[in-house]
Design a protein around this motif. Structure first.
Motif, PDB file in Angstrom:
ATOM      1  N   ASP A 124      -3.613  -1.932   2.876  1.00  0.00           N
ATOM      2  CA  ASP A 124      -2.183  -1.660   2.710  1.00  0.00           C
ATOM      3  C   ASP A 124      -1.970  -0.373   1.914  1.00  0.00           C
ATOM      4  OD1 ASP A 124      -1.850  -4.205   3.832  1.00  0.00           O
ATOM      5  OD2 ASP A 124      -1.372  -5.158   1.909  1.00  0.00           O
ATOM      6  N   LYS A 125      -2.666  -0.283   0.807  1.00  0.00           N
ATOM      7  CA  LYS A 125      -2.488   0.842  -0.114  1.00  0.00           C
ATOM      8  C   LYS A 125      -3.055   2.132   0.464  1.00  0.00           C
ATOM      9  CE  LYS A 125      -2.617  -2.346  -4.018  1.00  0.00           C
ATOM     10  NZ  LYS A 125      -3.383  -2.828  -5.194  1.00  0.00           N
ATOM     11  N   ALA A 126      -4.174   2.032   1.178  1.00  0.00           N
ATOM     12  CA  ALA A 126      -4.785   3.227   1.768  1.00  0.00           C
ATOM     13  C   ALA A 126      -3.878   3.845   2.823  1.00  0.00           C
ATOM     14  CB  ALA A 126      -6.141   2.877   2.371  1.00  0.00           C
ATOM     15  N   LEU A 127      -3.278   3.015   3.667  1.00  0.00           N
ATOM     16  CA  LEU A 127      -2.391   3.549   4.702  1.00  0.00           C
ATOM     17  C   LEU A 127      -1.197   4.262   4.078  1.00  0.00           C
ATOM     18  CD1 LEU A 127      -1.584   3.890   7.662  1.00  0.00           C
ATOM     19  CD2 LEU A 127      -0.477   1.647   7.542  1.00  0.00           C
ATOM     20  N   PHE A 128      -0.585   3.639   3.095  1.00  0.00           N
ATOM     21  CA  PHE A 128       0.568   4.258   2.432  1.00  0.00           C
ATOM     22  C   PHE A 128       0.163   5.544   1.726  1.00  0.00           C
ATOM     23  CE2 PHE A 128       3.360   4.636  -1.350  1.00  0.00           C
ATOM     24  CZ  PHE A 128       4.568   4.857  -0.701  1.00  0.00           C
ATOM     25  N   ALA A 129      -0.987   5.534   1.076  1.00  0.00           N
ATOM     26  CA  ALA A 129      -1.437   6.694   0.310  1.00  0.00           C
ATOM     27  C   ALA A 129      -1.810   7.875   1.195  1.00  0.00           C
ATOM     28  CB  ALA A 129      -2.633   6.310  -0.563  1.00  0.00           C
ATOM     29  N   CYS A 130      -2.177   7.615   2.440  1.00  0.00           N
ATOM     30  CA  CYS A 130      -2.651   8.688   3.321  1.00  0.00           C
ATOM     31  C   CYS A 130      -1.600   9.195   4.300  1.00  0.00           C
ATOM     32  CB  CYS A 130      -3.867   8.213   4.106  1.00  0.00           C
ATOM     33  SG  CYS A 130      -5.322   7.851   3.089  1.00  0.00           S
ATOM     34  N   ASP A 131      -0.591   8.405   4.594  1.00  0.00           N
ATOM     35  CA  ASP A 131       0.365   8.742   5.648  1.00  0.00           C
ATOM     36  C   ASP A 131       1.107  10.050   5.365  1.00  0.00           C
ATOM     37  OD1 ASP A 131       2.059   8.638   7.845  1.00  0.00           O
ATOM     38  OD2 ASP A 131       3.403   7.161   6.945  1.00  0.00           O
ATOM     39  N   GLU A 132       1.896  10.071   4.316  1.00  0.00           N
ATOM     40  CA  GLU A 132       2.665  11.276   3.995  1.00  0.00           C
ATOM     41  C   GLU A 132       1.746  12.436   3.623  1.00  0.00           C
ATOM     42  OE1 GLU A 132       6.493  11.618   3.709  1.00  0.00           O
ATOM     43  OE2 GLU A 132       5.848  10.273   5.299  1.00  0.00           O
ATOM     44  N   LEU A 133       0.661  12.133   2.922  1.00  0.00           N
ATOM     45  CA  LEU A 133      -0.254  13.200   2.497  1.00  0.00           C
ATOM     46  C   LEU A 133      -0.894  13.882   3.693  1.00  0.00           C
ATOM     47  CD1 LEU A 133      -1.683  14.827   0.353  1.00  0.00           C
ATOM     48  CD2 LEU A 133      -3.379  12.976   0.151  1.00  0.00           C
ATOM     49  N   ALA A 134      -1.305  13.117   4.705  1.00  0.00           N
ATOM     50  CA  ALA A 134      -1.909  13.726   5.894  1.00  0.00           C
ATOM     51  C   ALA A 134      -0.932  14.676   6.570  1.00  0.00           C
ATOM     52  CB  ALA A 134      -2.364  12.646   6.872  1.00  0.00           C
ATOM     53  N   GLY A 135       0.339  14.280   6.619  1.00  0.00           N
ATOM     54  CA  GLY A 135       1.351  15.165   7.187  1.00  0.00           C
ATOM     55  C   GLY A 135       1.519  16.427   6.370  1.00  0.00           C
ATOM     56  N   PHE A 136       1.488  16.285   5.056  1.00  0.00           N
ATOM     57  CA  PHE A 136       1.643  17.450   4.184  1.00  0.00           C
ATOM     58  C   PHE A 136       0.446  18.387   4.298  1.00  0.00           C
ATOM     59  CE2 PHE A 136       1.942  19.773   0.151  1.00  0.00           C
ATOM     60  CZ  PHE A 136       3.288  20.125   0.179  1.00  0.00           C
ATOM     61  N   LEU A 137      -0.746  17.818   4.368  1.00  0.00           N
ATOM     62  CA  LEU A 137      -1.943  18.652   4.507  1.00  0.00           C
ATOM     63  C   LEU A 137      -1.942  19.405   5.831  1.00  0.00           C
ATOM     64  CD1 LEU A 137      -4.700  16.271   3.075  1.00  0.00           C
ATOM     65  CD2 LEU A 137      -3.566  18.196   1.939  1.00  0.00           C
ATOM     66  N   THR A 138      -1.433  18.777   6.861  1.00  0.00           N
ATOM     67  CA  THR A 138      -1.314  19.455   8.154  1.00  0.00           C
ATOM     68  C   THR A 138      -0.366  20.635   8.039  1.00  0.00           C
ATOM     69  OG1 THR A 138      -1.767  17.426   9.377  1.00  0.00           O
ATOM     70  CG2 THR A 138      -0.620  19.179  10.564  1.00  0.00           C
TER      71      THR A 138
END
Length: 213
Positions: A124-138
């Motif tokens: 649960d926490k990994a998905l939330f922690a990576c979702d917005e960040l992956a978009g920002f890194l892109t």
């Protein structure tokens, strides 16, 4: 709930479902970027749980695949049902009908702050922690001359997080909160996700094309 008990719920099936529901190349690539980060979190969690060595290979692979498929499908209904009233609820109902794991469905519900579903498990926490960040890194990659994640550094990401005009669709508070919920330092988490996306970009073929949204 689907009554078919012998269906396979692996990455190939997740990708097929994603591409069936999502025609947008950018949304598909977002799913791949999030998958890279979340799957890496799954591998790290497997290490923490001591799932190493040939005797644990099957259990480890199953865990990482759960993380991978959850990430691939977290937004699979968004193109058809983009409103907060529908996403991710419509998609989760479809996943339940098809018989996908409850752990996946709960994590997908939890990645939407407005769903009211608490984030309890590491997935649960990994998905939330990576979702917005992956978009920002892109977004950070796309402003590089190379448009490659290989040229993105933690310091530049933190600097751009302070620029409210840059990638304004990304919720910075979610990025910060996600790392805190996962129990990791924000800079370390950013670096971890950059490295995960770098490794996966090579597997996608042309790194520049893979990360062009």
């Amino acid at each position: 709930m689907c009554e078919q008990k012998n269906l396979v719920y692996g990455r190939e099936q997740a990708w097929q479902l994603l591409t069936e529901w999502t025609q947008s190349e950018s949304l598909r690539k977002h799913a791949l970027a999030v998958e890279a980060c979340v799957a890496a979190c799954g591998a790290a969690e497997a290490d923490r749980l001591g799932l190493s060595g040939p005797e644990h290979a099957q259990e480890r692979d199953k865990l990482v695949e759960l993380y991978s498929t959850t990430a691939l499908l977290h937004d699979f209904d968004y193109e058809r049902h983009p409103t907060p009233e529908e996403h991710p609820f419509v998609g989760v109902r479809e996943l339940e009908r098809l018989g996908w794991p409850a752990e996946m469905r709960t994590a997908i519900l939890g990645h939407a702050q407005y769903s009211g579903v608490p984030r309890v498990t590491h997935l649960d926490k990994a998905l939330f922690a990576c979702d917005e960040l992956a978009g920002f890194l892109t977004a950070c990659a796309l402003v590089k001359p190379s448009k490659a994640i290989a040229d993105v550094e933690v310091a530049s990401v933190r600097k751009k997080m302070k620029d409210k005009a840059f990638a304004r669709g990304v919720n910075r508070e979610d990025v910060i909160q996600g790392a805190a919920e996962l129990g990791v330092d924000l800079d370390a988490h950013i670096g971890f996700c950059i490295e995960a996306m770098r490794r996966r970009a090579g597997n996608w073929g042309c790194e520049r094309a893979a990360l062009r949204f």
